[in-house]
Design a protein around this motif. Structure first.
Motif, PDB file in Angstrom:
ATOM      1  N   ALA A 116      26.393  48.584  45.883  1.00  0.00           N
ATOM      2  CA  ALA A 116      27.234  49.761  45.662  1.00  0.00           C
ATOM      3  C   ALA A 116      28.693  49.420  45.964  1.00  0.00           C
ATOM      4  O   ALA A 116      28.992  48.719  46.935  1.00  0.00           O
ATOM      5  N   GLY A 117      29.576  49.903  45.110  1.00  0.00           N
ATOM      6  CA  GLY A 117      30.995  49.665  45.317  1.00  0.00           C
ATOM      7  C   GLY A 117      31.550  48.485  44.554  1.00  0.00           C
ATOM      8  O   GLY A 117      32.776  48.345  44.426  1.00  0.00           O
ATOM      9  N   LEU A 118      30.678  47.610  44.038  1.00  0.00           N
ATOM     10  CA  LEU A 118      31.136  46.447  43.275  1.00  0.00           C
ATOM     11  C   LEU A 118      31.235  46.830  41.808  1.00  0.00           C
ATOM     12  O   LEU A 118      30.259  47.281  41.204  1.00  0.00           O
ATOM     13  N   GLY A 119      32.419  46.664  41.242  1.00  0.00           N
ATOM     14  CA  GLY A 119      32.639  47.061  39.857  1.00  0.00           C
ATOM     15  C   GLY A 119      32.069  46.085  38.862  1.00  0.00           C
ATOM     16  O   GLY A 119      31.539  45.016  39.227  1.00  0.00           O
ATOM     17  N   PRO A 120      32.160  46.391  37.566  1.00  0.00           N
ATOM     18  CA  PRO A 120      31.677  45.495  36.524  1.00  0.00           C
ATOM     19  C   PRO A 120      32.371  44.134  36.593  1.00  0.00           C
ATOM     20  O   PRO A 120      33.534  44.029  36.996  1.00  0.00           O
ATOM     21  N   VAL A 121      31.642  43.090  36.183  1.00  0.00           N
ATOM     22  CA  VAL A 121      32.148  41.721  36.241  1.00  0.00           C
ATOM     23  C   VAL A 121      32.332  41.200  34.824  1.00  0.00           C
ATOM     24  O   VAL A 121      31.383  41.205  34.014  1.00  0.00           O
ATOM     25  N   GLN A 122      33.550  40.744  34.497  1.00  0.00           N
ATOM     26  CA  GLN A 122      33.830  40.208  33.170  1.00  0.00           C
ATOM     27  C   GLN A 122      33.168  38.845  33.007  1.00  0.00           C
ATOM     28  O   GLN A 122      33.216  38.007  33.910  1.00  0.00           O
ATOM     29  N   ASP A 130      35.961  38.216  25.360  1.00  0.00           N
ATOM     30  CA  ASP A 130      35.926  39.479  24.633  1.00  0.00           C
ATOM     31  C   ASP A 130      35.985  40.691  25.556  1.00  0.00           C
ATOM     32  O   ASP A 130      36.035  41.820  25.088  1.00  0.00           O
ATOM     33  N   GLY A 131      35.949  40.443  26.852  1.00  0.00           N
ATOM     34  CA  GLY A 131      35.981  41.532  27.808  1.00  0.00           C
ATOM     35  C   GLY A 131      34.611  42.098  28.137  1.00  0.00           C
ATOM     36  O   GLY A 131      34.522  43.134  28.819  1.00  0.00           O
ATOM     37  N   THR A 132      33.542  41.447  27.683  1.00  0.00           N
ATOM     38  CA  THR A 132      32.198  41.892  28.016  1.00  0.00           C
ATOM     39  C   THR A 132      32.016  41.867  29.526  1.00  0.00           C
ATOM     40  O   THR A 132      32.411  40.909  30.193  1.00  0.00           O
TER      41      THR A 132
END
Length: 318
Positions: free
Chosen positions: A102-108, A112-114
């Motif tokens: 929890a608290g960890l955002g999406p990882v690129q 392409d920014g996926t």
């Protein structure tokens, strides 16, 4: 004694099933026979395995092992490989581990920014009963250090692309380690509720050495590592710690892969406080290996694996 290990089986597919799979039945049989011979010689009670492509190939392997064995597999990743277990002990309470903390955002993960919001390759937890112990074992395979680029390339167009994709891979591996760490923390926090709660083992291909930041995320609170003055001294962080068993491997054999001529220890078995004091021996099996290259498909007809196993002996509970 209970013997728990980990082994990356390297593209365990039936012939012709996928890139990197053996080209024909002769090479496939040679690989399966060699894998079975090593597992039979080492005799683990529970073996976490990585890079299982076709579940039928794992079944083929088990038929070559003496006695009765249980297997379990997690869901595959985008490449079609997965982690799992080959075990003489029954496997209970199976659970896939996918969530980032929890608290960890999406990882690129690419240009392409996926982004990803969960482990790209699910880990798998199994509960085993052995030698009067109850142990939760997690089979893990973190993001590879071997960089891949758009279009299936293993060679970058230029240095800038290589640097970017190295960052993407590092961020993903760190986030995956944090996800496994958060899951283990919950297990060990629950374990504080009673003396009969299970101990924990994390076993797998962490794709980096014991001193790497991504590996050390899994250790939990710093301090008390084997070889430091704090080891063996009770500490408030012990209830959530995992100890690396790497330091207990004979120094000359403290490696599981050869890459570009360098010996690396990237496969690990980590033990919680209830177990680390009972570890009596750790080995990598003394297997010879060829050095892998940046073109992994070149090994498709090689027998056995490009990794050594790591096997840990744990004395019975008193």
């Amino acid at each position: 004694m209970v013997r728990i290990g980990t082994w990356n089986l390297e593209n365990l597919f039936r012939p012709g099933d996928a890139s990197g799979a053996p080209e024909d039945q002769v090479h496939y049989d040679a690989k399966i026979d060699e894998l079975a011979a090593v597992i039979t010689r080492l005799g683990p009670h529970v073996l976490a395995v990585q890079e299982v492509g076709d579940p039928r190939a794992l079944a083929d392997l088990v038929t070559r092992l003496p006695g009765r064995w249980h297997t379990a597999l997690a869901a595959p990743d985008g490449r079609g490989i997965r982690v799992g277990f080959v075990s003489r002990a029954a496997l209970a309470d199976l659970e896939q581990v996918t969530a980032f903390p929890a608290g960890l955002g999406p990882v690129q993960v690419d240009d392409d920014g996926t982004t990803i919001t969960a482990l790209g390759r699910p880990a798998l937890r199994a509960r085993v009963h052995a030698d009067a112990r109850v142990i939760d074992v997690l089979a893990v395979h973190l993001k590879s250090k071997l960089l891949s680029f758009p279009g299936g390339r293993f060679t970058p167009h230029d240095e800038d692309e290589r640097a970017r994709y190295a960052v993407y891979a590092l961020h993903r591996r760190a986030a995956e380690a944090a996800g496994v760490r958060a899951y283990v923390t919950r297990l060990l926090t629950a374990a504080n509720a009673g003396p009969d709660a299970p101990a924990a083992v994390v076993a797998g291909d962490l794709n980096d050495g014991p001193e790497a930041a991504t590996t050390q995320i899994l250790f939990g609170p710093p301090g008390s590592e084997i070889g430091t003055p704090g080891y063996g001294r009770p500490d408030a962080g012990d209830a959530q710690r995992l100890w690396s068993t790497a330091a207990l491997i004979d120094e000359a054999e403290r490696w599981t892969r050869v890459y570009r001529g360098r010996h690396e220890l990237i496969d690990h078995v980590l033990c919680s406080a209830a177990l680390i004091g009972s570890v009596t021996e750790v080995t990598t099996g003394a297997l010879p290996l060829e050095s892998i290259t940046d073109q992994p498909a070149q090994r498709r007809n090689k027998p056995a694996s490009d990794h050594r196993p790591v096997v840990v002996d744990i004395a019975p509970a008193h």
